[in-house]
Write a protein that holds these residues in place. Sequence first.
Motif, PDB file in Angstrom:
ATOM      1  N   UNK A  60       0.873  -1.172   0.000  1.00 21.61           N
ATOM      2  CA  UNK A  60       0.000   0.000   0.000  1.00 21.61           C
ATOM      3  C   UNK A  60       0.913   1.225   0.000  1.00 21.61           C
ATOM      4  N   UNK A  61       0.839   2.011  -1.073  1.00 18.26           N
ATOM      5  CA  UNK A  61       1.657   3.213  -1.224  1.00 18.26           C
ATOM      6  C   UNK A  61       0.779   4.439  -1.083  1.00 18.26           C
ATOM      7  N   UNK A  62       1.055   5.297  -0.100  1.00 20.74           N
ATOM      8  CA  UNK A  62       0.261   6.519   0.056  1.00 20.74           C
ATOM      9  C   UNK A  62       0.388   7.427  -1.171  1.00 20.74           C
ATOM     10  N   UNK A  63      -0.603   8.264  -1.364  1.00 25.82           N
ATOM     11  CA  UNK A  63      -0.567   9.250  -2.453  1.00 25.82           C
ATOM     12  C   UNK A  63       0.685  10.100  -2.288  1.00 25.82           C
ATOM     13  N   UNK A  64       1.385  10.344  -3.400  1.00 23.35           N
ATOM     14  CA  UNK A  64       2.585  11.165  -3.385  1.00 23.35           C
ATOM     15  C   UNK A  64       3.860  10.427  -3.011  1.00 23.35           C
ATOM     16  N   UNK A  65       3.783   9.171  -2.634  1.00 24.35           N
ATOM     17  CA  UNK A  65       4.944   8.403  -2.188  1.00 24.35           C
ATOM     18  C   UNK A  65       5.846   8.032  -3.363  1.00 24.35           C
ATOM     19  N   UNK A  66       7.166   8.204  -3.158  1.00 20.17           N
ATOM     20  CA  UNK A  66       8.164   7.757  -4.131  1.00 20.17           C
ATOM     21  C   UNK A  66       8.993   6.666  -3.474  1.00 20.17           C
ATOM     22  N   UNK A  67       9.137   5.560  -4.161  1.00 18.31           N
ATOM     23  CA  UNK A  67       9.998   4.487  -3.683  1.00 18.31           C
ATOM     24  C   UNK A  67      11.414   4.762  -4.154  1.00 18.31           C
ATOM     25  N   UNK A  68      12.389   4.368  -3.369  1.00 18.03           N
ATOM     26  CA  UNK A  68      13.783   4.550  -3.769  1.00 18.03           C
ATOM     27  C   UNK A  68      14.166   3.634  -4.923  1.00 18.03           C
ATOM     28  N   UNK A 107       0.214   3.517 -10.410  1.00 17.92           N
ATOM     29  CA  UNK A 107       1.619   3.486 -10.029  1.00 17.92           C
ATOM     30  C   UNK A 107       2.460   3.680 -11.273  1.00 17.92           C
ATOM     31  N   UNK A 108       3.380   4.644 -11.220  1.00 18.20           N
ATOM     32  CA  UNK A 108       4.287   4.882 -12.330  1.00 18.20           C
ATOM     33  C   UNK A 108       5.637   4.271 -11.974  1.00 18.20           C
ATOM     34  N   UNK A 109       6.145   3.442 -12.868  1.00 19.37           N
ATOM     35  CA  UNK A 109       7.441   2.794 -12.695  1.00 19.37           C
ATOM     36  C   UNK A 109       8.408   3.467 -13.659  1.00 19.37           C
ATOM     37  N   UNK A 110       9.571   3.848 -13.147  1.00 18.77           N
ATOM     38  CA  UNK A 110      10.551   4.573 -13.945  1.00 18.77           C
ATOM     39  C   UNK A 110      11.857   3.796 -13.953  1.00 18.77           C
ATOM     40  N   UNK A 111      12.343   3.465 -15.140  1.00 19.44           N
ATOM     41  CA  UNK A 111      13.627   2.795 -15.278  1.00 19.44           C
ATOM     42  C   UNK A 111      14.752   3.812 -15.164  1.00 19.44           C
ATOM     43  N   UNK A 138      16.956   4.343 -17.170  1.00 20.94           N
ATOM     44  CA  UNK A 138      17.136   4.941 -18.498  1.00 20.94           C
ATOM     45  C   UNK A 138      16.069   5.993 -18.809  1.00 20.94           C
ATOM     46  N   UNK A 139      15.119   6.223 -17.881  1.00 21.35           N
ATOM     47  CA  UNK A 139      14.076   7.227 -18.075  1.00 21.35           C
ATOM     48  C   UNK A 139      12.783   6.676 -18.642  1.00 21.35           C
ATOM     49  N   UNK A 140      12.785   5.426 -19.077  1.00 18.42           N
ATOM     50  CA  UNK A 140      11.569   4.819 -19.616  1.00 18.42           C
ATOM     51  C   UNK A 140      10.553   4.660 -18.487  1.00 18.42           C
ATOM     52  N   UNK A 141       9.280   4.980 -18.767  1.00 22.34           N
ATOM     53  CA  UNK A 141       8.217   4.930 -17.754  1.00 22.34           C
ATOM     54  C   UNK A 141       7.065   4.047 -18.200  1.00 22.34           C
ATOM     55  N   UNK A 142       6.390   3.514 -17.196  1.00 22.07           N
ATOM     56  CA  UNK A 142       5.132   2.786 -17.424  1.00 22.07           C
ATOM     57  C   UNK A 142       4.213   3.128 -16.268  1.00 22.07           C
ATOM     58  N   UNK A 143       2.997   3.579 -16.576  1.00 19.11           N
ATOM     59  CA  UNK A 143       1.996   3.808 -15.546  1.00 19.11           C
ATOM     60  C   UNK A 143       1.012   2.645 -15.571  1.00 19.11           C
ATOM     61  N   UNK A 144       0.891   2.000 -14.416  1.00 20.73           N
ATOM     62  CA  UNK A 144      -0.016   0.867 -14.257  1.00 20.73           C
ATOM     63  C   UNK A 144      -1.287   1.396 -13.616  1.00 20.73           C
ATOM     64  N   UNK A 145      -2.421   1.090 -14.221  1.00 23.21           N
ATOM     65  CA  UNK A 145      -3.714   1.585 -13.764  1.00 23.21           C
ATOM     66  C   UNK A 145      -4.474   0.505 -12.999  1.00 23.21           C
ATOM     67  N   UNK A 146      -5.458   0.935 -12.266  1.00 30.32           N
ATOM     68  CA  UNK A 146      -6.307   0.042 -11.472  1.00 30.32           C
ATOM     69  C   UNK A 146      -6.803  -1.130 -12.318  1.00 30.32           C
ATOM     70  N   UNK A 198       9.483   3.442  -8.232  1.00 26.53           N
ATOM     71  CA  UNK A 198       8.064   3.664  -8.467  1.00 26.53           C
ATOM     72  C   UNK A 198       7.581   4.903  -7.755  1.00 26.53           C
ATOM     73  N   UNK A 199       6.519   5.495  -8.304  1.00 19.13           N
ATOM     74  CA  UNK A 199       5.922   6.697  -7.727  1.00 19.13           C
ATOM     75  C   UNK A 199       4.409   6.605  -7.790  1.00 19.13           C
ATOM     76  N   UNK A 200       3.772   7.008  -6.699  1.00 21.73           N
ATOM     77  CA  UNK A 200       2.318   7.171  -6.703  1.00 21.73           C
ATOM     78  C   UNK A 200       2.057   8.645  -6.951  1.00 21.73           C
ATOM     79  N   UNK A 201       1.778   9.004  -8.185  1.00 18.30           N
ATOM     80  CA  UNK A 201       1.516  10.396  -8.565  1.00 18.30           C
ATOM     81  C   UNK A 201       0.045  10.755  -8.420  1.00 18.30           C
TER      82      UNK A 201
END
Length: 153
Positions: A68-76, A93-97, A99-107, A121-124
């Motif tokens: 469970x990731x709170x809103x606004x949380x960034x994982x290291x 949840x947005x996952x960032x490689x 290399x800058x490549x991103x993927x946003x996973x939706x509900x 990862x980031x909860x934006x």
Amino acid sequence: MLAAILTICGATTAGLSLYSCKEAHAQEDNPVQDVQTTELIRTSQSWDGVELPDYFQGRPELVAVKYVFPAGKKLGWHHHPVMNYGILVQGELTIIGQDGKEKTVHEGEPVVEMVNTIHHGENRGTKPVVLYMFYLSQKGLPLAVQHPEIPLE
């Protein structure tokens, strides 16, 4: 009157109650439905298109984790030495490689994580992310290795 109820229900037992009659008709109106299956994903690649590694030799250890990731949380920054995949059941949840490549996973969407590739990862979004992950590991292996030396932007 009892004879009429028994005749309507099609019962032959004198001990049948009106409640049982209603129950019998409810079951006729709502037959048992078949189990429905939906394959969410079948792949040999992580979300960034890289082929997954071969399985380990030896006895597997399967691990399931609810995050469970709170809103606004960034994982290291971290990497996974083991294969893992999951289902995001709430939020985005947005996952960032690295290399800058991103993927946003939706509900409701599945995700296959990168293996041995540094990412974070980031909860934006505005609500907590709830994510169930399943790891194909071996006893004693970490699920993730942190990289605190890499600063988050």
